[in-house]
Design a protein around this motif. Structure first.
Motif, short mmCIF file in Angstrom:
data_model
loop_
_atom_site.label_atom_id
_atom_site.label_comp_id
_atom_site.label_asym_id
_atom_site.label_seq_id
_atom_site.Cartn_x
_atom_site.Cartn_y
_atom_site.Cartn_z
N UNK A 242 28.53 -110.18 -12.05
CA UNK A 242 29.70 -109.88 -11.89
C UNK A 242 30.68 -110.54 -13.05
N UNK A 243 30.25 -111.35 -13.71
CA UNK A 243 30.51 -111.17 -15.19
C UNK A 243 30.93 -109.60 -16.09
N UNK A 244 30.55 -109.39 -15.60
CA UNK A 244 30.68 -107.87 -16.33
C UNK A 244 31.78 -107.39 -14.89
N UNK A 245 31.49 -107.32 -14.85
CA UNK A 245 32.94 -107.03 -13.25
C UNK A 245 33.90 -107.26 -13.64
N UNK A 246 34.03 -108.65 -13.74
CA UNK A 246 35.22 -109.70 -15.04
C UNK A 246 35.98 -109.08 -15.35
N UNK A 247 35.17 -108.46 -16.59
CA UNK A 247 35.48 -108.25 -17.99
C UNK A 247 36.10 -106.82 -17.95
N UNK A 248 35.27 -105.86 -17.15
CA UNK A 248 35.39 -104.89 -16.91
C UNK A 248 36.06 -104.39 -15.58
N UNK A 249 36.85 -104.43 -14.81
CA UNK A 249 37.14 -104.05 -13.70
C UNK A 249 37.12 -103.14 -12.99
N UNK A 250 37.19 -101.94 -13.64
CA UNK A 250 37.43 -100.39 -12.89
C UNK A 250 36.43 -100.15 -12.68
N UNK A 251 35.07 -101.22 -13.54
CA UNK A 251 34.22 -100.72 -13.31
C UNK A 251 33.53 -101.24 -12.17
N UNK A 252 33.87 -102.05 -11.09
CA UNK A 252 33.53 -102.97 -10.71
C UNK A 252 32.37 -102.17 -9.22
N UNK A 253 33.39 -101.44 -8.95
CA UNK A 253 32.97 -99.72 -7.85
C UNK A 253 31.35 -100.75 -8.14
N UNK A 254 31.28 -99.48 -8.94
CA UNK A 254 30.05 -98.75 -9.49
C UNK A 254 28.76 -99.44 -9.79
N UNK A 255 29.16 -100.67 -10.63
CA UNK A 255 28.45 -102.06 -10.46
C UNK A 255 27.50 -102.42 -9.39
N UNK A 256 28.72 -102.76 -8.46
CA UNK A 256 28.02 -102.79 -7.27
C UNK A 256 28.08 -101.82 -6.32
N UNK A 257 27.28 -100.83 -6.37
CA UNK A 257 27.21 -99.71 -6.19
C UNK A 257 25.46 -99.54 -6.72
N UNK A 258 25.10 -100.06 -7.85
CA UNK A 258 23.71 -99.69 -8.28
C UNK A 258 22.88 -100.93 -7.67
N UNK B 213 26.65 -107.33 -20.89
CA UNK B 213 26.96 -105.46 -21.47
C UNK B 213 26.02 -104.55 -21.08
N UNK B 214 24.47 -104.96 -20.42
CA UNK B 214 22.94 -104.26 -20.50
C UNK B 214 23.66 -103.63 -19.01
N UNK B 215 24.30 -104.32 -18.27
CA UNK B 215 24.76 -103.45 -17.07
C UNK B 215 25.39 -102.71 -16.99
N UNK B 216 26.50 -103.30 -17.89
CA UNK B 216 27.84 -101.54 -18.39
C UNK B 216 27.32 -100.69 -19.30
N UNK B 217 26.71 -101.28 -19.71
CA UNK B 217 26.13 -99.67 -20.68
C UNK B 217 24.91 -98.92 -19.99
N UNK B 218 23.56 -99.67 -19.17
CA UNK B 218 23.13 -98.90 -17.90
C UNK B 218 24.52 -98.00 -17.18
N UNK B 219 25.09 -98.18 -15.97
CA UNK B 219 26.06 -98.11 -15.20
C UNK B 219 26.42 -96.64 -16.06
#
Length: 425
Positions: A31-47, A83-89
């Motif tokens: 959730x913190x990753x999605x707030x920092x990078x809202x344009x990646x939210x769709x992908x973060x929650x698809x992982x 940060x690791x969530x965004x990195x792996x995504x």
């Protein structure tokens, strides 16, 4: 501690002495990753997260599963986990697994050591701009500066600039999974496992992320903007279009450029106890002629530069093998490729690409392939060039007649039969 990977969407029972995966902490980090990078939210929650004791930290497969070590989550602060969530995504969005597979085939790279190099190179592509602005850099994150490499380059570029040695020994633990380097892992659940995304679903997620990036261009890094542009404008499959020239270069006598032990020579069988290197063939030299006449729009010229970048990747990232020539009624300066964005596209007058062909073929060494990017409103050479030719046509509403300042009844010729013709989408 090791054990069979367990896939679960909620905390479950664990073996004696093993802490359960803290899903609350893991999801708080997402959730913190999605707030920092809202344009990646769709992908973060698809992982989809999968608990596994086989992974050292977090790792992804090409089917959009994220394998997570409970011990890693337990010892890592939420800020770093984000940060690791965004990195792996990022590995998945940028198709590092597919790109690694292509590089391995083209350069004859085999074995886990080479895949580790690909993982390091992919991390360098990601980590130079993924952190900051709300995302904490995780401990041990690899960036280009740590290897003495420049920022802002692609995985394929970094891969040519370093090898495994004493200064990379500390990175032997690094493992972002098959989603980063294409090599299947023991913990992978494969295409038939639960919660994997189909190819169509993966493409849909990428498209939604690209939409989010283009909708808020001021808040995204240059690397992500470049990725989004290519997501909306997928370049032609130049690897396939240049395949005939690659095969021709590989079969020509004396076309080898260097020896490599990555693929032992067949003559090794006749010398027991010795491994002989094989001759490594070079990719084709490509000369790109870009139509810069007044009938070609700025948007189409931007598309041409994206195609130049794709052609460069098709020849294994060898920028020294690609030259670019802008041409309207006269051929301009031939530019060796450094970065596609720095190529001056000079022109704006009438069109006569015959001068561009002549200038490209005068180059030494002569190109193996000439690629022409044009709207087709041009005369063509009367004879077939002594090399393979690919014509990329910008889309036009085909008209019976085309405007010409000297001849209003002018009907442009179609590209000649000896050229392979593709439409640039």
């Amino acid at each position: 501690m090791t054990g069979a990977p367990r896939a679960t969407g909620t905390p479950g029972a664990t073996d004696a002495g093993e802490p359960a995966l803290d899903f609350d902490k893991l999801f708080a980090a997402r959730l913190q990753a999605a707030r920092a990078r809202p344009y990646l939210a769709t992908a973060l929650f698809a992982l989809h997260p999968v608990e596994s004791w086989l992974v050292p930290t977090m790792a992804v497969d090409r089917h959009w599963r994220c394998y997570v070590s409970p011990a890693f989550v337990s010892r890592t602060p939420v800020e770093e986990l984000a940060g690791v969530w965004v990195h792996e995504l990022s590995h998945l969005l940028r198709d590092h697994h597919g790109r690694s597979d292509r590089v391995a085939r083209e350069r004859g790279l085999t074995g886990p050591g080479e895949r580790l190099r690909m993982n390091i190179a992919a991390d360098c592509e990601i980590n130079d701009d993924v952190f900051g602005d709300g995302l904490v850099r995780p401990e041990g994150a690899v960036d280009p500066g740590a290897l003495g490499l420049p920022e802002g380059e692609l995985m394929e570029d970094y891969l040519r600039q370093f090898g495994l040695g004493p200064y990379t020994e500390a990175l032997a633990w690094l493992d972002c999974g098959s989603g980063a380097d294409g090599l299947e892992r023991a913990w992978d659940e494969g295409p038939d496992g639960a919660h994997g995304l189909s190819a169509q679903e993966r493409d849909a997620v990428r498209f939604r992320v690209a939409q989010g990036i283009t909708g808020r261009p001021g808040s995204t890094s240059k690397g992500w903007r470049r990725w989004a542009e290519e997501a909306f404008h997928p370049p032609q499959p130049w690897r396939d279009l240049l395949g005939a020239a690659v095969r021709s270069a590989a079969s020509a006598p004396g076309a080898g450029e260097d020896y490599s032990y990555g693929r032992p020579s067949r003559r090794s069988a006749g010398v027991p106890g010795a491994v002989l290197p094989s001759l490594r063939r070079r990719p084709p030299r490509v000369s790109v002629v870009i139509d810069t006449s007044g009938s070609v729009s700025d948007t189409e010229l931007g598309s041409a530069l994206l195609e130049v970048a794709a052609i460069t990747r098709a020849v294994g990232g060898r920028r020294d093998l690609v030259t670019v020539l802008s041409c309207d009624a006269a051929a301009r300066i031939v530019h060796p490729l450094c970065q596609a964005g720095g190529i001056p596209l000079v022109g704006g007058g009438g069109t006569d690409l015959r001068t561009g062909f002549a200038r490209a073929l005068r180059a030494r060494p002569r190109p193996d392939v000439v690629v022409v990017l044009t709207d087709g409103q041009t005369p063509w050479p009367s004879s077939r060039p002594p090399c393979r030719t690919v014509v990329g046509l910008f889309p036009r509403k085909r008209r019976a007649r085309s405007w010409d300042e000297d001849d209003p009844d002018h009907v442009p010729d179609s590209p000649p039969a000896w050229a392979r013709v593709v439409e640039i989408g």
